[in-house]
Design an enzyme around this catalytic site. Structure first.
Site, PDB file in Angstrom:
ATOM      1  N   GLU A 285      57.537  35.324  26.769  1.00 26.85           N
ATOM      2  CA  GLU A 285      58.203  34.880  27.994  1.00 26.85           C
ATOM      3  C   GLU A 285      59.348  35.830  28.370  1.00 26.85           C
ATOM      4  O   GLU A 285      59.727  35.921  29.536  1.00 26.85           O
ATOM      5  CB  GLU A 285      58.737  33.452  27.784  1.00 26.85           C
ATOM      6  CG  GLU A 285      58.676  32.619  29.045  1.00 26.85           C
ATOM      7  CD  GLU A 285      58.842  31.129  28.778  1.00 26.85           C
ATOM      8  OE1 GLU A 285      57.841  30.399  28.909  1.00 26.85           O
ATOM      9  OE2 GLU A 285      59.951  30.684  28.455  1.00 26.85           O
ATOM     10  N   HIS A 306      39.539  36.899   7.169  1.00 27.49           N
ATOM     11  CA  HIS A 306      38.117  36.532   7.222  1.00 27.49           C
ATOM     12  C   HIS A 306      37.700  36.169   8.634  1.00 27.49           C
ATOM     13  O   HIS A 306      36.657  35.573   8.836  1.00 27.49           O
ATOM     14  CB  HIS A 306      37.850  35.395   6.237  1.00 27.49           C
ATOM     15  CG  HIS A 306      38.135  35.795   4.818  1.00 27.49           C
ATOM     16  ND1 HIS A 306      37.165  36.164   3.919  1.00 27.49           N
ATOM     17  CD2 HIS A 306      39.322  35.942   4.165  1.00 27.49           C
ATOM     18  CE1 HIS A 306      37.735  36.494   2.762  1.00 27.49           C
ATOM     19  NE2 HIS A 306      39.048  36.370   2.899  1.00 27.49           N
ATOM     20  N   LYS A 420      52.590  25.812  37.921  1.00 32.47           N
ATOM     21  CA  LYS A 420      53.189  24.535  38.324  1.00 32.47           C
ATOM     22  C   LYS A 420      52.925  24.291  39.799  1.00 32.47           C
ATOM     23  O   LYS A 420      52.595  23.189  40.210  1.00 32.47           O
ATOM     24  CB  LYS A 420      54.706  24.570  38.077  1.00 32.47           C
ATOM     25  CG  LYS A 420      55.090  24.569  36.616  1.00 32.47           C
ATOM     26  CD  LYS A 420      56.588  24.461  36.473  1.00 32.47           C
ATOM     27  CE  LYS A 420      57.020  24.673  35.040  1.00 32.47           C
ATOM     28  NZ  LYS A 420      58.449  24.868  34.900  1.00 32.47           N
TER      29      LYS A 420
HETATM   30  O1  PA5 Z   1      62.333  29.249  27.376  1.00 28.03           O
HETATM   31  C1  PA5 Z   1      62.347  28.546  28.368  1.00 28.03           C
HETATM   32  O2  PA5 Z   1      63.267  28.581  29.194  1.00 28.03           O
HETATM   33  C2  PA5 Z   1      61.221  27.572  28.633  1.00 28.03           C
HETATM   34  O3  PA5 Z   1      60.235  27.687  27.667  1.00 28.03           O
HETATM   35  C3  PA5 Z   1      61.734  26.143  28.647  1.00 28.03           C
HETATM   36  O4  PA5 Z   1      62.354  25.876  27.433  1.00 28.03           O
HETATM   37  C4  PA5 Z   1      60.602  25.147  28.883  1.00 28.03           C
HETATM   38  O5  PA5 Z   1      59.933  25.452  30.062  1.00 28.03           O
HETATM   39  C5  PA5 Z   1      61.143  23.735  28.953  1.00 28.03           C
HETATM   40  O6  PA5 Z   1      62.096  23.595  29.957  1.00 28.03           O
HETATM   41  P1  PA5 Z   1      63.059  22.351  30.028  1.00 28.03           P
HETATM   42  O7  PA5 Z   1      63.915  22.361  28.812  1.00 28.03           O
HETATM   43  O8  PA5 Z   1      63.854  22.545  31.274  1.00 28.03           O
HETATM   44  O9  PA5 Z   1      62.188  21.117  30.078  1.00 28.03           O
END
Ligand code: PA5
Length: 439
Positions: A285, A306, A420
């Site tokens: 990310e 394996h 989303k």
């Molecule tokens: O690293 C990040 O910012 C994301 O993975 C969020 O943690 C994830 O989308 C969850 O978001 P939130 O804590 O707002 O529900």
């Protein structure tokens, strides 16, 4: 005091020494941008010195809350997705042992809201029926669909089972300190509330209440986790030539420039599987944007030798490996002798299984290196809170520097919005009417 180390010996032959030194220097320059908050995304650098800033009072409050939840619950359900659960899951799974869900299995820690599976959540509701359970709901935004649905389902079940007033005493919310739907609800219902600092993004939040509360609930020592992170903060401030964080970031950037666009994190201890999931999210990310980035993959060896071993040894040479190498096992287990020796393993009878695993690790690393796959080996003295704290801080800093080397903002995730938008349009959410005609 021991600490995690980066062993370069199985990777350095693949790079030019001068280039490597230059890259380490560049890492130091980028680290300065983090320190001085002069780089891109500098609003999200709260994690950088958080281990040094976390107050005794906060640690005390977390431990107190955890001990109340532990006393009153057979099961604690932690609701969250992405950065709001992967760190806690990594620590709890690594330290609990293979067949436990927490230290001594009491209470049972379960995760929810990390998927949209109806089956998963139906089974969870059935599993909870008739048992004493509490909820920790973690969402910075408070509106993420997956945890919002899970929390609604589980809250209703808890309220049905113990009544609304008692349920409120068994719910803890961890969310933004100023805004968001979850904060509003928590204040209204008088849930115990912890804050995720505004300047810490989800995937950099494991050492904040997001990771610390579930881990304390599982019976582990969060002060040791923080101590480990603090010590890595110090280590990662060392001179560029010996700095393990810079060495790791520099090597992976050189490999990337050499078309090695896939990084495999490999463990030889399945307890680290969930840690690899946390690592994949952190790097995936943070780096995968603007059509750039190393694709992070994980394997558990020898299991995956394996299945994927063939590819790693002989497939396309666009990969490098980062090995999580744990120096000592928790338990000793000797391989027994068998007089008939049908399976031809008497030659290792009497040897520790941990030793055999180590030899498999060394043999595999040497084979992969000779097959053209560089191996960066991260040596972890043992699996404990302290060394996990070091490891988390190590990778967070390496990831932030790597993002800067790549020229991307390592603290945002604009690409996550696309699915989303489509999902909301398909589900008929107000405001997404126009998008449905486009898809
Ligand atoms: O690293 C990040 O910012 C994301 O993975 C969020 O943690 C994830 O989308 C969850 O978001 P939130 O804590 O707002 O529900």
């Amino acid at each position: 005091m021991k600490h995690i180390e980066v062993d370069l010996s199985k990777a350095i032959a693949f790079v030019d020494k001068g280039n490597f030194n230059q890259k380490c220097k560049l890492c130091a320059e980028n680290d300065l941008k983090l320190k001085n908050k002069t780089g891109v995304g500098s609003d999200f650098l709260g994690w950088y010195d958080f281990p040094n800033k976390i107050s005794d009072d906060l640690v005390y409050r977390i431990n107190e809350t955890a001990s109340i939840l532990r006393k009153n619950s057979e099961i604690i359900v932690v609701i969250g997705i992405g950065g709001s659960y992967l760190g806690a899951e990594a620590i709890i799974n690594t330290l609990s042992g293979h067949f436990h869900c927490s230290k001594n299995n009491k209470p049972h820690i379960i995760f929810a809201g990390q998927n949209l599976s109806g089956d998963y959540h139906s089974e969870l509701l059935s599993f909870l029926r008739g048992k004493k359970f509490s909820l920790i709901v973690i969402s910075k935004s408070g509106t993420t669909t997956e945890p919002a649905i899970a929390f609604r389902l589980l809250r209703k079940e808890l309220e049905r089972s113990v009544g609304k007033e008692q349920a409120a005493k068994q719910i803890v919310a961890i969310t933004d300190p100023k805004q968001g739907a979850l904060r509003k609800l928590a204040l209204q219902e008088k849930y115990t509330l912890f804050e995720i600092p505004s300047d810490i993004g989800g995937r950099y939040s494991v050492l904040s209440p997001v990771g610390l509360l579930p881990v304390a609930c599982a019976g582990f020592d969060i002060q040791q986790l923080i101590n480990g992170a603090k010590s890595m903060f110090e280590i990662s401030n060392s001179n560029y030539a010996e700095n393990p964080v810079y060495q790791y970031a520099a090597l992976r950037h050189i490999f990337y420039s050499d078309s090695k666009t896939i990084e495999i994190i490999a463990n030889y201890n399945p307890l680290l599987k969930s840690f690899s999931e946390w690592w994949k999210q952190l790097f995936g990310e943070s780096e995968g944007k603007d059509k750039k980035g190393i694709f992070p993959v994980s394997v558990s060896y020898t299991t995956d030798l394996h299945s994927l071993g063939q590819y790693v040894q002989d497939g396309m040479r666009n990969i490098f490996e980062t090995v999580l190498s744990v120096e000592i096992d928790k338990f000793d287990l000797k391989i027994p002798k068998d007089n008939l020796d049908h399976d031809n393993i008497n030659y290792i009878a009497g040897k520790e299984l941990g030793y055999v695993n180590k030899m498999a690790e060394l043999g595999t690393i040497l084979a992969h290196v000779s097959g053209g796959v560089p191996n960066i080996v991260i040596k972890i003295p043992e699996l404990s809170e302290f060394y996990l704290g070091q490891l988390f801080y190590f990778f967070q800093k390496a990831c932030a520097i790597s993002g800067y080397l790549l020229g991307v903002n390592p603290f945002d995730q604009p690409g996550v919005e696309s699915y989303k938008k489509n999902m909301f349009a398909l589900l008929g959410k107000a405001g997404f009417e126009k998008d449905i005609s486009e898809i």
